[in-house]
Scaffold this motif. Structure first.
Motif, PDB file in Angstrom:
ATOM      1  N   ASP A  82       0.880  -1.317   0.004  1.00 30.17           N
ATOM      2  CA  ASP A  82       0.021   0.209   0.045  1.00 30.17           C
ATOM      3  C   ASP A  82       0.930   0.972   0.035  1.00 30.17           C
ATOM      4  O   ASP A  82       1.239   1.603   1.037  1.00 30.17           O
ATOM      5  CB  ASP A  82      -0.876  -0.098   1.268  1.00 30.17           C
ATOM      6  N   MET A  83       1.163   1.828  -1.027  1.00 27.51           N
ATOM      7  CA  MET A  83       1.923   2.709  -1.312  1.00 27.51           C
ATOM      8  C   MET A  83       1.419   4.165  -1.016  1.00 27.51           C
ATOM      9  O   MET A  83       2.253   5.196  -0.973  1.00 27.51           O
ATOM     10  CB  MET A  83       2.547   3.010  -2.629  1.00 27.51           C
ATOM     11  N   GLY A  84       0.203   4.215  -0.920  1.00 24.28           N
ATOM     12  CA  GLY A  84      -0.413   5.575  -0.385  1.00 24.28           C
ATOM     13  C   GLY A  84      -0.952   6.225  -1.729  1.00 24.28           C
ATOM     14  O   GLY A  84      -0.940   7.597  -1.763  1.00 24.28           O
ATOM     15  N   ILE A  85      -0.942   5.503  -2.736  1.00 21.78           N
ATOM     16  CA  ILE A  85      -1.267   6.099  -4.105  1.00 21.78           C
ATOM     17  C   ILE A  85      -2.595   5.414  -4.453  1.00 21.78           C
ATOM     18  O   ILE A  85      -2.977   4.203  -4.114  1.00 21.78           O
ATOM     19  CB  ILE A  85      -0.186   5.703  -5.109  1.00 21.78           C
ATOM     20  N   PRO A  86      -3.682   6.028  -5.012  1.00 17.29           N
ATOM     21  CA  PRO A  86      -4.685   5.383  -5.681  1.00 17.29           C
ATOM     22  C   PRO A  86      -4.555   4.188  -6.424  1.00 17.29           C
ATOM     23  O   PRO A  86      -3.476   4.022  -7.248  1.00 17.29           O
ATOM     24  CB  PRO A  86      -5.456   6.183  -6.463  1.00 17.29           C
ATOM     25  N   ASN A  87      -5.063   3.191  -6.105  1.00 22.29           N
ATOM     26  CA  ASN A  87      -4.759   1.753  -6.692  1.00 22.29           C
ATOM     27  C   ASN A  87      -4.873   1.818  -8.234  1.00 22.29           C
ATOM     28  O   ASN A  87      -3.902   1.119  -8.931  1.00 22.29           O
ATOM     29  CB  ASN A  87      -5.692   0.673  -6.273  1.00 22.29           C
ATOM     30  N   GLU A  88      -5.853   2.496  -9.033  1.00 25.10           N
ATOM     31  CA  GLU A  88      -5.742   2.590 -10.638  1.00 25.10           C
ATOM     32  C   GLU A  88      -4.452   3.147 -10.824  1.00 25.10           C
ATOM     33  O   GLU A  88      -3.712   2.831 -12.141  1.00 25.10           O
ATOM     34  CB  GLU A  88      -7.043   3.281 -11.016  1.00 25.10           C
ATOM     35  N   ILE A  89      -4.033   4.345 -10.071  1.00 23.10           N
ATOM     36  CA  ILE A  89      -2.822   5.126 -10.959  1.00 23.10           C
ATOM     37  C   ILE A  89      -1.870   4.095 -10.268  1.00 23.10           C
ATOM     38  O   ILE A  89      -0.679   3.920 -11.235  1.00 23.10           O
ATOM     39  CB  ILE A  89      -2.862   6.268  -9.816  1.00 23.10           C
ATOM     40  N   ALA A  90      -1.633   3.298  -9.245  1.00 22.78           N
ATOM     41  CA  ALA A  90      -0.630   2.749  -9.003  1.00 22.78           C
ATOM     42  C   ALA A  90      -0.407   1.583 -10.049  1.00 22.78           C
ATOM     43  O   ALA A  90       0.639   1.172 -10.654  1.00 22.78           O
ATOM     44  CB  ALA A  90      -0.749   1.871  -7.692  1.00 22.78           C
ATOM     45  N   LYS A  91      -1.666   0.811 -10.471  1.00 21.29           N
ATOM     46  CA  LYS A  91      -1.548  -0.212 -11.502  1.00 21.29           C
ATOM     47  C   LYS A  91      -0.953   0.159 -12.904  1.00 21.29           C
ATOM     48  O   LYS A  91      -0.170  -0.495 -13.608  1.00 21.29           O
ATOM     49  CB  LYS A  91      -2.911  -0.897 -11.711  1.00 21.29           C
ATOM     50  N   ILE A  92      -1.165   1.516 -13.223  1.00 18.63           N
ATOM     51  CA  ILE A  92      -0.827   2.140 -14.519  1.00 18.63           C
ATOM     52  C   ILE A  92       0.817   2.272 -14.191  1.00 18.63           C
ATOM     53  O   ILE A  92       1.556   1.577 -15.223  1.00 18.63           O
ATOM     54  CB  ILE A  92      -1.421   3.155 -15.059  1.00 18.63           C
ATOM     55  N   GLY A  93       1.235   2.951 -13.344  1.00 15.92           N
ATOM     56  CA  GLY A  93       2.813   3.191 -13.070  1.00 15.92           C
ATOM     57  C   GLY A  93       3.313   1.770 -13.118  1.00 15.92           C
ATOM     58  O   GLY A  93       4.662   1.633 -13.630  1.00 15.92           O
ATOM     59  N   ILE A  94       2.859   0.967 -12.366  1.00 17.69           N
ATOM     60  CA  ILE A  94       3.611  -0.385 -12.204  1.00 17.69           C
ATOM     61  C   ILE A  94       3.900  -1.110 -13.543  1.00 17.69           C
ATOM     62  O   ILE A  94       4.767  -1.694 -13.973  1.00 17.69           O
ATOM     63  CB  ILE A  94       2.759  -1.488 -11.379  1.00 17.69           C
TER      64      ILE A  94
END
Length: 418
Positions: A296-308
Motif C-alpha cells: 500500500d504505497m499511499g497512491i490510488p490503486n488505479e494510478i499505481a496499476k498504470i505506473g507499475i
C-alpha cells in the motif's frame, strides 16, 4: 549422645522455669548456629539447577561475600581484599559473561518473535504451489533477453492493493548466487541495479535464524514523496529451494515523519530454485525466481496499476546485468557483505512439513488477460494522466487530490460501461 543426655538432665534439675529456659537456650544455641551456617553455605554454593528453581526470588544480601567483607574493620578488610582479589575479579568476570550471554539470548528471542514465522512460510508455500485460494491470476506480460525470461501476472483482491506474481529465469545461475544477490543491500546501492533504493540500515539481526530487521528508504516518481519501509526478512531452505519471506513490521524506535512516508502494508517474497535451462541442454543450469509482491504505497490503486505496468519491465531488465556483475565480483574474490552473509543463515525444513500441507487446498487459476480496445485504453490513460498532473499542480492537501482521483476513476468507469 551422652552430651545430649547430660544436658537434658541439667534442664530437669533446675528448680525454676527460668533456669530451665536458660539451660535449653544454651543447648539449642549451638544447634541453631550450625543450622544457620549450613543454610548460608548451601545457598552460596547451590547448583545451577537449584538457582533456576528460585530464579524469581531475590537472594538475601547477607549471603554475599562482599556484604560480610564490608562489615569488617578497614585494617582487617585490606588484607582480606588482597587475598580474595583474584577470586573476586574472576567471579565478576564470570558474572559479566553470563549477563552478556543472557542479553544475546533475549535479543535473539526478540528477533524470533518479530520475524516472519512458520505461518508466513506456509502462506508463501501455498502461493508458490497455487494453493492459497485467492482470486485467479491475470497474465500481464512476457519478455525475454538472451539470458533471461520474464513473465508477470496480477490479481485484484477486494479491499486490498493489487497483488503481483512474476517468474524470472536466469541462465547460468545457481540458487545460492541468486539468494545472496537479492539479500545483498550493499550491492543494491553500489551497483544501482535497484535504482529506487536510496539508503538502508540494519536495525536487528539474529545469528541463529538469519532473521533481519531493516530500514529502507526508496525513491518514488517526481509527483510522490519518497517512501520508507521497516521490513523483516527470513529465509527457509526446503529441499533445493529457498523460500525468502519479506514483510513490513511495526517499529516504535523510528518515529514517523511526513517525508519520507511510511509504508506499513508491504509483502515481497521469493521462491528461488534451480530449473532446466530454456536452451534445451537437459541440465538444471538455470535459476527461477518466483516473486509475490503487494504493498500500500499511499497512491490510488488505479494510478499505481498504470505506473507499475509501465515501469515494470524497465526495472526488471536491470536485474540481469546486476546479477552478472555480482557473479563476476564473487569470482574475483570480493568478500560478500554482511547482509549477504546473513542471507546464508537459513532454517531447514523437512519433507514431512510439505507432506502435511499437500493434503488440502484449492488451486488458484492463472488466466490470460483480456486485452481492451486500444481506444478505450488511450482515453483511460489520458484521463488518469490528467488527474495526476492536476493533483500534483494543486497543493491543497491529500483530500483535494483524493477527490480529483475519485472523479477521474468514476469518469473512466462510465466510459468503459459505454
Amino acid at each position: 549422645m551422652g552430651y545430649v543426655l547430660s544436658a537434658v538432665a541439667r534442664v530437669l534439675q533446675q528448680p525454676t522455669a527460668w533456669g530451665a529456659a536458660c539451660e535449653m537456650a544454651l543447648l539449642a544455641g549451638p544447634l541453631w548456629a550450625a543450622a544457620l551456617v549450613g543454610l548460608l553455605l548451601g545457598w552460596a554454593w547451590r547448583p545451577r539447577w537449584a538457582a533456576g528453581i528460585v530464579a524469581t526470588a531475590e537472594p538475601p544480601q547477607f549471603t554475599s561475600l562482599d556484604f560480610w567483607r564490608a562489615q569488617l574493620p578497614a585494617r582487617l578488610r585490606g588484607p582480606f581484599d588482597y587475598l580474595a582479589g583474584t577470586t573476586t575479579d574472576a567471579a565478576r568476570q564470570r558474572q559479566q559473561e553470563e549477563a552478556e550471554t543472557s542479553f544475546q539470548g533475549s535479543s535473539e528471542m526478540a528477533n524470533e518473535e518479530l520475524a516472519v514465522g512458520k505461518d508466513d512460510l506456509v502462506n508463501l508455500w501455498r502461493l508458490v504451489e497455487g494453493n492459497d485460494g485467492g482470486p485467479a491470476w491475470i497474465k500481464m506480460m512476457e519478455k525475454a533477453l538472451p539470458n533471461m525470461t520474464y513473465q508477470a501476472w496480477r490479481r485484484d483482491p477486494q479491499n486490498l492493493p493489487s497483488q503481483y506474481q512474476s517468474s524470472t529465469i536466469f541462465e547460468n545461475a545457481t540458487p545460492d548466487e541468486v539468494r545472496d544477490f537479492f539479500g545483498d543491500d550493499e550491492f543494491r546501492i553500489s551497483n544501482k541495479w535497484d535504482d529506487m533504493l536510496i539508503s538502508y540500515n540494519t536495525l536487528e539481526e539474529c545469528q541463529t535464524t538469519g532473521t533481519m530487521k531493516v530500514h529502507w528508504v526508496r525513491k518514488f516518481p517526481f509527483f510522490c514523496s519518497d517512501r520508507e519501509y521497516i521490513i523483516a526478512r527470513r529465509i527457509w531452505k526446503l529441499g533445493g529451494a529457498y523460500y525468502c519471506v519479506t514483510k513490513g513490521v511495526p517499529c516504535s524506535s523510528i518515529p514517523r515523519r511526513s517525508k519520507p512516508r511510511r509504508v506499513d502494508l508491504y509483502y515481497s517474497s521469493w521462491c528461488i530454485r534451480a530449473v532446466e535451462s530454456r536452451r534445451g541442454n537437459g541440465g538444471s543450469t538455470a535459476c527461477e525466481i518466483l516473486l509475490f509482491h503487494h504493498e500500500d504505497m499511499g497512491i490510488p490503486n488505479e494510478i499505481a496499476k498504470i505506473g507499475i505496468r509501465q515501469g515494470m519491465w524497465g526495472c526488471v531488465k536491470r536485474i540481469e546485468p546486476g546479477l552478472r556483475a555480482y557473479q563476476k565480483a564473487r569470482a574475483a574474490g570480493e568478500p560478500p557483505s554482511k547482509s549477504a552473509l546473513m542471507a546464508r543463515i537459513n532454517t531447514k525444513v523437512g519433507d514431512n512439513f510439505v507432506r502435511g500441507l499437500e493434503s488440502n487446498s484449492d488451486q488458484s487459476d492463472i488466466m490470460e488477460a483480456e486485452e481492451k480496445p486500444v481506444k478505450n485504453r488511450v482515453a483511460r490513460f489520458l484521463v488518469l494522466g490528467g488527474a495526476v498532473a492536476l493533483a500534483c499542480t494543486l497543493d491543497q492537501g491529500l483530500l483535494t487530490k483524493a477527490v480529483i482521483f475519485g472523479v477521474a476513476r468514476k469518469f473512466v468507469g462510465q466510459r468503459n460501461a459505454l
